[in-house]
Design an enzyme around this catalytic site. Structure first.
Site, short mmCIF file in Angstrom:
data_model
loop_
_atom_site.label_atom_id
_atom_site.label_comp_id
_atom_site.label_asym_id
_atom_site.label_seq_id
_atom_site.Cartn_x
_atom_site.Cartn_y
_atom_site.Cartn_z
N HIS A 146 -49.18 -6.67 -0.54
CA HIS A 146 -50.55 -6.89 -0.08
C HIS A 146 -51.38 -5.70 -0.56
O HIS A 146 -50.86 -4.58 -0.64
CB HIS A 146 -50.66 -6.89 1.44
CG HIS A 146 -49.78 -7.87 2.17
ND1 HIS A 146 -48.45 -7.62 2.42
CD2 HIS A 146 -50.05 -9.07 2.73
CE1 HIS A 146 -47.94 -8.64 3.09
NE2 HIS A 146 -48.87 -9.53 3.30
N ASP A 196 -38.56 -11.27 1.86
CA ASP A 196 -39.53 -10.95 2.91
C ASP A 196 -38.70 -10.63 4.16
O ASP A 196 -38.62 -11.43 5.09
CB ASP A 196 -40.48 -12.13 3.14
CG ASP A 196 -41.67 -11.75 4.00
OD1 ASP A 196 -41.65 -10.63 4.56
OD2 ASP A 196 -42.61 -12.56 4.13
N ASP A 233 -37.32 -12.01 10.36
CA ASP A 233 -37.28 -11.51 8.98
C ASP A 233 -36.01 -10.72 8.66
O ASP A 233 -36.06 -9.62 8.12
CB ASP A 233 -38.51 -10.64 8.68
CG ASP A 233 -39.79 -11.44 8.53
OD1 ASP A 233 -39.71 -12.68 8.41
OD2 ASP A 233 -40.87 -10.84 8.54
N GLU A 237 -40.87 -19.94 3.14
CA GLU A 237 -40.10 -18.87 3.79
C GLU A 237 -39.10 -19.48 4.77
O GLU A 237 -39.45 -20.28 5.62
CB GLU A 237 -41.04 -17.89 4.51
CG GLU A 237 -40.26 -16.81 5.25
CD GLU A 237 -41.12 -15.63 5.67
OE1 GLU A 237 -42.03 -15.24 4.91
OE2 GLU A 237 -40.86 -15.10 6.76
N HIS A 241 -39.89 -19.14 8.48
CA HIS A 241 -41.04 -19.95 8.90
C HIS A 241 -40.63 -21.41 9.07
O HIS A 241 -41.15 -22.10 9.94
CB HIS A 241 -42.17 -19.85 7.87
CG HIS A 241 -42.73 -18.47 7.72
ND1 HIS A 241 -43.77 -18.18 6.87
CD2 HIS A 241 -42.41 -17.30 8.32
CE1 HIS A 241 -44.06 -16.89 6.95
NE2 HIS A 241 -43.23 -16.34 7.81
N GLU A 255 -48.41 -20.18 1.71
CA GLU A 255 -47.14 -19.96 2.44
C GLU A 255 -47.24 -20.55 3.84
O GLU A 255 -47.94 -20.02 4.69
CB GLU A 255 -46.85 -18.46 2.50
CG GLU A 255 -45.54 -18.15 3.21
CD GLU A 255 -45.19 -16.65 3.19
OE1 GLU A 255 -45.47 -15.98 2.18
OE2 GLU A 255 -44.64 -16.17 4.19
N ASP A 301 -50.92 -2.63 1.49
CA ASP A 301 -49.58 -2.00 1.49
C ASP A 301 -49.55 -0.81 0.54
O ASP A 301 -48.90 0.19 0.80
CB ASP A 301 -48.47 -2.93 0.97
CG ASP A 301 -48.32 -4.20 1.77
OD1 ASP A 301 -48.68 -4.20 2.95
OD2 ASP A 301 -47.82 -5.19 1.18
N ASP A 313 -39.73 -17.11 0.04
CA ASP A 313 -39.55 -15.86 0.78
C ASP A 313 -38.18 -15.96 1.43
O ASP A 313 -37.98 -16.71 2.40
CB ASP A 313 -40.66 -15.65 1.82
CG ASP A 313 -41.83 -14.85 1.25
OD1 ASP A 313 -41.81 -14.57 0.03
OD2 ASP A 313 -42.76 -14.51 2.00
N ASP A 357 -40.40 -14.50 14.22
CA ASP A 357 -40.12 -14.28 12.80
C ASP A 357 -39.36 -12.96 12.65
O ASP A 357 -39.95 -11.91 12.46
CB ASP A 357 -41.50 -14.19 12.09
CG ASP A 357 -41.44 -14.46 10.61
OD1 ASP A 357 -40.39 -14.92 10.12
OD2 ASP A 357 -42.46 -14.23 9.93
#
Ligand code: XLS
Ligand code: NI
Ligand code: NI
Length: 437
Positions: free
Chosen positions: A101, A339, A309, A268, A271, A232, A104, A296, A307
């Site tokens: 991003h 991700d 991750d 993802e 998700h 996404e 980031d 992802d 989430d």
């Protein structure tokens, strides 16, 4: 600048018998699978936000991670050092892609102009690191959810100025995507949804989201960005309901706003499970309607409803995903972006290597198992006879539009009863998968 990971050398492929935790047991970039090198099948990518920004804080506790290359400030110098450390990591791990991003990589400034300027400064460092290593963005995106201005959403905010601010941020991030030769540009609708319908005009908000994406398409043409754009899906978190709920909702959205030819989906795994689907269901749907783009790669926890991750380690999942991806013809611009973040208790820099090596090996095995299942042929061969009634006779007449309800009534009244059904052989097919795992 000192090395960020001085104790780690370039990770090599040592094969399944190696006991060296800093080696690949299965991922071997040049090894051919179905005639194509593994590296091209899998196109691994590191997520900058998790690996270089997420320090391990959670709603109940402070950050735990040791990041010796990071001085903890928001200075441009620190941002540049972080970039160099990240590229050292990409090189040692042997990945060709990363994703980020805007915020980031570069600090937000006091004004939008200052944020743009900071971004430009860091992009110079990124560009020289890209030239040195050949590593490039799989996709670039803009963070339209962290700053308080986005509390009510970005393109779906009730405040038109917020829409304008988000547009300016995306325009800049798209220009950077061109500058860094990114393979694609991504939108994740971080706060594009609602907390309560009592304060929400849903129809108006989704129209605004559609308009935002149409503007993005126009801008992409204007600046000559040739990669695809990804959407996404995610059903909830941070909002209670997100408009890009799942693949099917995204498909409907893209059709309604005439965006289908410009967008594909970034699916993802975590998700998908939050939406009440399996990872492979989401991949299969996107592939079936022709909008599969990228992945992802992560996993959730069945006992936790958010989430999480986590890095992907489940071979059944990676096998099923790679079966669908191979069937869909493989990645073109997309790839497998981790991700995912290390567990809060895995706080040392070397844990980043363990985590990514595990994810890469899990997908390399999934790829090899999927290829073996395809070569074996029993699973693929099952579908042809199962649908044979559609290849000729009444089935073909239905598919080609030759008959309607009238003709079908006549046909069935004359025939009296259906030709017998055949078994779906669920367990037999499941056993074939396990034979290969
Ligand atoms: C959050 C999303 C996010 C996107 C990029 O849940 O997965 O990380 O991938 O904005
Ligand atoms: Ni994601
Ligand atoms: Ni996510």
């Amino acid at each position: 600048m000192a090395e960020a990971f001085p104790d780690v050398k370039k990770i090599g492929h040592e094969g399944p018998d190696s006991k060296n935790p800093l080696s690949f047991k299965h991922y071997n970039p040049d090894e051919l699978v179905e005639g194509k090198p593994m590296a091209e099948h899998l196109r691994f990518s590191v997520a900058y936000w998790h690996t270089f920004r997420n320090a391990g804080a959670d709603p109940f506790g402070q950050a735990t991670r040791l990041m010796p290359w990071d001085d903890g400030t928001d200075s441009l110098e620190n941002a540049a050092n972080r970039v160099r450390s990240a590229f050292e990591f990409f090189e040692k791990l042997g990945v060709r892609y990363y994703c980020f991003h805007d915020r980031d990589v570069a600090p937000e400034g006091a004004t939008l102009a200052e944020s743009h300027k900071n971004f430009d400064e860091v992009v110079k460092v990124i560009k020289s690191e890209q030239e040195r290593t050949g590593v490039k963005p799989l996709w670039v995106t803009a963070c339209l959810f962290a700053h308080p201005r986005y509390m009510h959403g970005a393109a779906t905010s009730p405040n038109a100025d917020v829409f304008a601010y988000a547009a300016a941020q995306v325009a800049k991030a798209m220009e950077v995507a061109v500058e860094l030769d990114a393979a694609a540009y991504l939108f994740w609708g971080g706060r594009e949804g609602y907390k309560t319908l009592l304060n929400t005009d849903m129809g108006r908000e989704t129209d605004h989201l559609g308009r935002f994406m149409q503007m993005a398409v126009d801008y992409k043409k204007q600046i000559g960005f040739s990669g695809p754009m990804y959407l996404e899906p995610k059903p909830k978190e941070p909002t209670k309901h997100q408009y890009d709920f799942d693949s099917a909702a995204c498909y409907a959205f893209l059709q309604r706003y005439d965006l289908l030819e410009h967008f594909r989906l970034n699916i993802e795994a975590n998700h998908a499970t939050l939406a009440g689907h399996s990872f492979v269901h989401e991949l299969e749907f996107a592939a079936a309607v022709g909008i599969f783009g990228s992945v992802d790669a992560n996993r959730g926890d069945l006992l936790l409803g958010w989430d999480t991750d986590q890095f992907p380690t489940d071979l059944y999942d990676t096998t099923m995903a790679m079966l669908t991806i191979l069937k869909a013809g493989g990645f073109t611009t997309g790839g497998l972006n981790f991700d995912a973040h290390v567990a809060r208790e895995s706080f040392e820099p070397v844990d980043l290597f363990h985590a990514h090596i595990g994810g890469m090996d899990a997908f390399a095995r999934g790829l090899k198992i999927a290829a073996a299942i395809r070569a074996d042929g029993r699973l693929g061969d099952f579908l042809k006879p199962r649908y044979a009634s559609w290849d000729s006779g009444i089935g073909a007449d239905i598919e080609t539009g030759k008959v309607g309800f009238g003709e079908l009534s006549e046909y069935m009244l004359k025939k009296g009863e259906i030709s017998p059904n055949a078994s779906g052989r669920v367990e037999m097919l499941e056993n074939i998968i396990n034979e290969h795992i």
